[in-house]
Scaffold this motif. Structure first.
Motif, PDB file in Angstrom:
ATOM      1  N   ILE A  50       3.241 -14.470   0.804  1.00  0.00           N
ATOM      2  CA  ILE A  50       4.588 -14.128   1.279  1.00  0.00           C
ATOM      3  C   ILE A  50       5.352 -13.370   0.196  1.00  0.00           C
ATOM      4  N   ASN A  51       5.261 -13.836  -1.031  1.00  0.00           N
ATOM      5  CA  ASN A  51       5.960 -13.151  -2.123  1.00  0.00           C
ATOM      6  C   ASN A  51       5.452 -11.720  -2.298  1.00  0.00           C
ATOM      7  N   SER A  52       4.128 -11.543  -2.203  1.00  0.00           N
ATOM      8  CA  SER A  52       3.569 -10.195  -2.328  1.00  0.00           C
ATOM      9  C   SER A  52       4.017  -9.302  -1.182  1.00  0.00           C
ATOM     10  N   LEU A  53       4.052  -9.851   0.048  1.00  0.00           N
ATOM     11  CA  LEU A  53       4.455  -9.053   1.205  1.00  0.00           C
ATOM     12  C   LEU A  53       5.926  -8.656   1.115  1.00  0.00           C
ATOM     13  N   ASN A  54       6.760  -9.530   0.606  1.00  0.00           N
ATOM     14  CA  ASN A  54       8.185  -9.220   0.461  1.00  0.00           C
ATOM     15  C   ASN A  54       8.425  -8.059  -0.509  1.00  0.00           C
ATOM     16  N   LYS A  55       7.533  -7.909  -1.488  1.00  0.00           N
ATOM     17  CA  LYS A  55       7.712  -6.860  -2.490  1.00  0.00           C
ATOM     18  C   LYS A  55       7.153  -5.508  -2.024  1.00  0.00           C
ATOM     19  N   TYR A  56       6.330  -5.514  -0.939  1.00  0.00           N
ATOM     20  CA  TYR A  56       5.692  -4.277  -0.504  1.00  0.00           C
ATOM     21  C   TYR A  56       6.653  -3.509   0.394  1.00  0.00           C
ATOM     22  N   PRO A  57       7.010  -2.259   0.051  1.00  0.00           N
ATOM     23  CA  PRO A  57       8.078  -1.551   0.778  1.00  0.00           C
ATOM     24  C   PRO A  57       7.607  -0.751   1.991  1.00  0.00           C
ATOM     25  N   LEU A  58       6.276  -0.669   2.256  1.00  0.00           N
ATOM     26  CA  LEU A  58       5.769   0.203   3.319  1.00  0.00           C
ATOM     27  C   LEU A  58       5.266  -0.610   4.506  1.00  0.00           C
ATOM     28  N   PRO A  59       5.340  -0.079   5.714  1.00  0.00           N
ATOM     29  CA  PRO A  59       4.818  -0.795   6.888  1.00  0.00           C
ATOM     30  C   PRO A  59       3.295  -0.777   6.916  1.00  0.00           C
ATOM     31  N   LEU A  60       2.720  -1.884   7.366  1.00  0.00           N
ATOM     32  CA  LEU A  60       1.274  -2.028   7.477  1.00  0.00           C
ATOM     33  C   LEU A  60       0.869  -1.869   8.943  1.00  0.00           C
ATOM     34  N   GLN A  61      -0.207  -1.110   9.212  1.00  0.00           N
ATOM     35  CA  GLN A  61      -0.667  -0.915  10.578  1.00  0.00           C
ATOM     36  C   GLN A  61      -1.566  -2.049  11.033  1.00  0.00           C
ATOM     37  N   ASN A  62      -2.232  -2.709  10.112  1.00  0.00           N
ATOM     38  CA  ASN A  62      -3.065  -3.868  10.421  1.00  0.00           C
ATOM     39  C   ASN A  62      -3.223  -4.695   9.151  1.00  0.00           C
ATOM     40  N   ALA A  63      -3.822  -5.863   9.312  1.00  0.00           N
ATOM     41  CA  ALA A  63      -3.924  -6.786   8.176  1.00  0.00           C
ATOM     42  C   ALA A  63      -4.924  -6.307   7.132  1.00  0.00           C
ATOM     43  N   LYS A  64      -5.890  -5.469   7.538  1.00  0.00           N
ATOM     44  CA  LYS A  64      -6.862  -4.984   6.563  1.00  0.00           C
ATOM     45  C   LYS A  64      -6.190  -4.152   5.469  1.00  0.00           C
ATOM     46  N   GLU A  65      -5.109  -3.458   5.856  1.00  0.00           N
ATOM     47  CA  GLU A  65      -4.403  -2.664   4.848  1.00  0.00           C
ATOM     48  C   GLU A  65      -3.723  -3.544   3.804  1.00  0.00           C
ATOM     49  N   ALA A  66      -3.515  -4.828   4.134  1.00  0.00           N
ATOM     50  CA  ALA A  66      -2.847  -5.741   3.200  1.00  0.00           C
ATOM     51  C   ALA A  66      -3.763  -6.189   2.065  1.00  0.00           C
ATOM     52  N   LYS A  67      -5.056  -5.818   2.132  1.00  0.00           N
ATOM     53  CA  LYS A  67      -5.974  -6.244   1.081  1.00  0.00           C
ATOM     54  C   LYS A  67      -5.622  -5.637  -0.278  1.00  0.00           C
ATOM     55  N   ILE A  68      -4.841  -4.571  -0.252  1.00  0.00           N
ATOM     56  CA  ILE A  68      -4.449  -3.983  -1.536  1.00  0.00           C
ATOM     57  C   ILE A  68      -3.407  -4.834  -2.240  1.00  0.00           C
ATOM     58  N   LEU A  69      -2.797  -5.779  -1.525  1.00  0.00           N
ATOM     59  CA  LEU A  69      -1.770  -6.636  -2.117  1.00  0.00           C
ATOM     60  C   LEU A  69      -2.411  -7.832  -2.786  1.00  0.00           C
ATOM     61  N   GLN A  70      -1.715  -8.379  -3.749  1.00  0.00           N
ATOM     62  CA  GLN A  70      -2.186  -9.590  -4.414  1.00  0.00           C
ATOM     63  C   GLN A  70      -2.149 -10.774  -3.461  1.00  0.00           C
ATOM     64  N   ASN A  71      -3.117 -11.682  -3.613  1.00  0.00           N
ATOM     65  CA  ASN A  71      -3.191 -12.946  -2.865  1.00  0.00           C
ATOM     66  C   ASN A  71      -3.497 -12.743  -1.385  1.00  0.00           C
ATOM     67  N   PHE A  72      -3.959 -11.555  -0.989  1.00  0.00           N
ATOM     68  CA  PHE A  72      -4.418 -11.317   0.375  1.00  0.00           C
ATOM     69  C   PHE A  72      -5.940 -11.200   0.342  1.00  0.00           C
ATOM     70  N   GLY A  73      -6.608 -12.302   0.698  1.00  0.00           N
ATOM     71  CA  GLY A  73      -8.058 -12.301   0.744  1.00  0.00           C
ATOM     72  C   GLY A  73      -8.568 -12.076   2.154  1.00  0.00           C
ATOM     73  N   ASP A  74      -9.882 -12.185   2.320  1.00  0.00           N
ATOM     74  CA  ASP A  74     -10.493 -11.973   3.637  1.00  0.00           C
ATOM     75  C   ASP A  74     -10.006 -13.003   4.647  1.00  0.00           C
ATOM     76  N   GLY A  75      -9.820 -14.246   4.199  1.00  0.00           N
ATOM     77  CA  GLY A  75      -9.404 -15.305   5.116  1.00  0.00           C
ATOM     78  C   GLY A  75      -8.028 -15.046   5.712  1.00  0.00           C
ATOM     79  N   ILE A  76      -7.048 -14.755   4.853  1.00  0.00           N
ATOM     80  CA  ILE A  76      -5.691 -14.512   5.346  1.00  0.00           C
ATOM     81  C   ILE A  76      -5.646 -13.264   6.216  1.00  0.00           C
ATOM     82  N   CYS A  77      -6.362 -12.220   5.812  1.00  0.00           N
ATOM     83  CA  CYS A  77      -6.356 -10.979   6.603  1.00  0.00           C
ATOM     84  C   CYS A  77      -6.971 -11.205   7.982  1.00  0.00           C
ATOM     85  N   LYS A  78      -8.019 -12.023   8.064  1.00  0.00           N
ATOM     86  CA  LYS A  78      -8.639 -12.289   9.369  1.00  0.00           C
ATOM     87  C   LYS A  78      -7.688 -13.063  10.273  1.00  0.00           C
TER      88      LYS A  78
END
Length: 610
Positions: A50-78
């Protein structure tokens, strides 16, 4: 504030921009809150995401794009992708994913202490009060309170009382926490009951899951959370009340008053009992075996800040003999070891044979504990290690240890064991000295260096009987020395904790380590830090003693820091002399250019050492 005004948080000068991914933020907040309700540690992983997502200023089209953020692993993205697909199936493939559906509560920004599900649960409870008040609905969830004199109860009380001592460090290490909490617990913190693999320490995992206890650092430090501090304060107040008026009447009066802060110290929590039956491996704190004295509390529970003290007359001095010194070997070696035991018995020495991870002999102050009527096992008393440890060496063993390199390593480990008075007991080997692999002059020089250079006290004896006589005299001397002293348990992890006898002057008290912590910290093949491995590397260089290695480590604690210093040198000559001016030992001598050049060649060149 009008509806058109932007929402502002207290204490901030400007409003935070809205999160461009409110759906993902909402789903992560729900996952975190659900894990928090169940006491799962994954709640902290969700909070980091949640903290990493709050700091990211751009919209994500899907959860796979969130893998570039810290603390977003395969489990959370799935999980987020599954929720996104479900959202698109329910609302259509063109449904917006960067805004919340109409009528949905705003996601906002989830802070560490936020709980987006709390208003929903409160509203549901208010809408259907019958679920909490009898009927066929579910009973109201009770607050978790560990049973009196259980492991969790003892840990909370110990940490709270330690925090009330002026100058308290605010946390406790495992060994000292176990020693202090044992006085308040009926179950052992180190030995499991018959037929069980759990000890009282197993309840610590439950306290951490319930967010009552915080574990940080390595070695682990344990402290109370805000919720744990509040609960421990109520437990301590109830303990003091039960001492004054009797435990049964105190709890009954508080329940009849029905006021805030009611603590049930005798009945186990229903939810925790059910959790123990379904998941017995989670806690291991056998709450059904806790015994309650209806006539009042145990006198030991009234010992608060001084619970870590051993007062004069409450302990005895015991000589600890490493089991290697009594068993093993063949022929004359086995006979000598048996003769040592017989001599100690003949001299009336109170000794105990056990495994020592460093040294061959040492002394402990062992608490005198009276047996409890009706209890099968005797209570385990606390045991503190006196500041004297002896390494025994026969001349033939000394010769062998010098050849294979064990001698320097043993001295290094003795210096690091935490005891301030290391002693080398050197025993002659008679006619066998003429068959040694090293000249006698070399052995004599090694003994002198051990005393003069390394700072060990060296005692030389002729045979086993003189060794036993020396141990006997030392035992009686230490018994006399400590008979009027108040002993305080100190922790090895606190560097510089506990002053030496000279620093204390004539005060009849001293701080000592517990035997468990001392022996655990002296394990030879335990996991080592980079600093420790670096020290061992340096000591493999001929002529580089423990004092010299320690002096290098004070300035360059890791190989990386040393290599970085070499890179900053402007010439090869400067690199060769980098360590030459480092001072070591009591005489404060320079390391010298020869050793400095050898270390430089070892780490910076591929040629042969010269």
């Amino acid at each position: 504030m009008s509806a058109s005004e932007p929402h502002r948080r207290l204490g901030r000068k400007r409003a935070l921009p809205p999160c461009p991914n409110p759906l993902f933020l909402r789903w992560l907040t729900e996952l975190r809150d659900q894990a928090q309700e169940k006491g799962l540690k994954i709640q902290y992983t969700y909070q980091k995401a949640i903290n990493s997502l709050n700091k990211y200023p751009l919209p994500l089209q899907n959860a796979k794009e969130a893998k570039i953020l810290q603390n977003f692993g395969d489990g959370i993205c799935k999980i987020l992708d599954d929720k996104l697909q479900r959202h698109l199936r329910e609302n259509g493939p063109d449904a917006p994913i960067h805004s919340l559906p109409e009528g949905a509560p705003p996601a906002g920004r989830a802070d560490n202490n936020s709980n987006s599900l709390a208003p929903t649960r409160k509203t549901n409870a208010a809408r259907d009060p019958g679920k909490d008040k009898g009927g066929g609905g579910r009973r109201k969830k009770r607050e978790y309170v560990p049973q009196k004199r259980s492991g969790g109860h003892a840990v909370l009380l110990t940490l709270y009382r330690q925090s009330q001592i002026p100058g308290s460090k605010g946390f406790m290490f495992k060994m000292e926490l176990q020693d202090e909490a044992q006085l308040l617990c009926d179950k052992s913190f180190s030995v499991p009951d018959l037929g069980s693999k759990y000890t009282a320490w197993s309840s610590v995992s439950t306290l951490i899951q319930k967010s009552l206890l915080v574990k940080t650092h390595n070695p682990a430090r344990y402290s109370l959370s805000e919720e744990g501090l509040a609960l421990a304060e109520r437990l301590d107040a109830a303990e003091q009340g039960s001492e004054a008026r009797g435990e049964g009447s105190q709890v009954q009066e508080e329940e009849e008053e029905g006021g805030p802060g009611v603590v049930d110290l005798t009945a186990s929590d229903e939810e925790e009992e059910e959790e123990d039956r379904t998941h017995p491996a989670k806690t291991g704190d056998s709450q059904t075996e806790t015994k309650v004295d209806a006539t009042g509390s145990d006198p030991q529970t009234s010992r608060k800040p001084n619970a870590g003290l051993l007062l004069p007359g409450t302990y005895e001095i015991v000589l600890c003999v490493d089991f290697i010194e009594t068993t093993g070997g063949g022929g004359s070696s086995h006979q000598r070891k048996q003769e040592l035991v017989k001599e100690l018995q003949r001299n009336g020495v109170n000794f105990d044979i056990r495994k020592l991870n460093v040294g061959d002999f040492l002394w402990t102050a062992r608490e005198k504990v009276a047996p409890v009527p009706g209890q099968l096992r005797a209570a385990v008393g606390r045991e503190l290690v006196l500041d004297y440890v002896i390494e025994r060496k026969r001349m033939d063993d000394l010769c062998g240890s010098i050849i294979d390199g064990r001698f320097r390593e043993q001295k290094f480990r003795l210096k690091r064991c935490g005891l301030r008075r290391p002693v080398y007991l050197v025993e002659e080997c008679g006619a066998a000295a003429s068959h040694l692999s090293l000249p006698e002059a070399t052995l004599q020089q090694a003994i002198v260096n051990t005393q003069v250079v390394d700072g060990f006290f060296v005692k030389r004896v002729q045979d086993v009987r003189e060794s036993a006589a020396y141990l006997t005299i030392m035992t009686r001397y230490l018994t006399k020395l400590y008979q009027n002293r108040t002993l305080v348990c100190r922790s090895r992890e606190l560097e510089g904790d506990g002053a030496s006898d000279e620093e204390r002057g004539s005060l009849p008290s001293c701080s000592l380590m517990s035997f468990t912590e001392f022996n655990h910290g002296a394990v030879k093949n335990k996991s080592q830090t980079v600093r420790e491995v670096f020290a061992r590397q340096l000591m493999q260089i001929s002529g580089l003693s423990g004092d010299k290695a320690a002096a290098i480590l004070e300035r360059y604690s890791t190989p990386y820091s040393l290599l970085s210093a070499y890179e900053q040198c402007s010439s090869e000559a400067e690199k060769e002399k980098l360590l030459s001016s480092i001072r070591y030992g009591k005489l404060n001598r320079n390391l010298g250019p020869a050793l400095s050049r050898t270390v430089w060649q070892l780490y910076c060149s591929q040629g042969v050492l010269t």
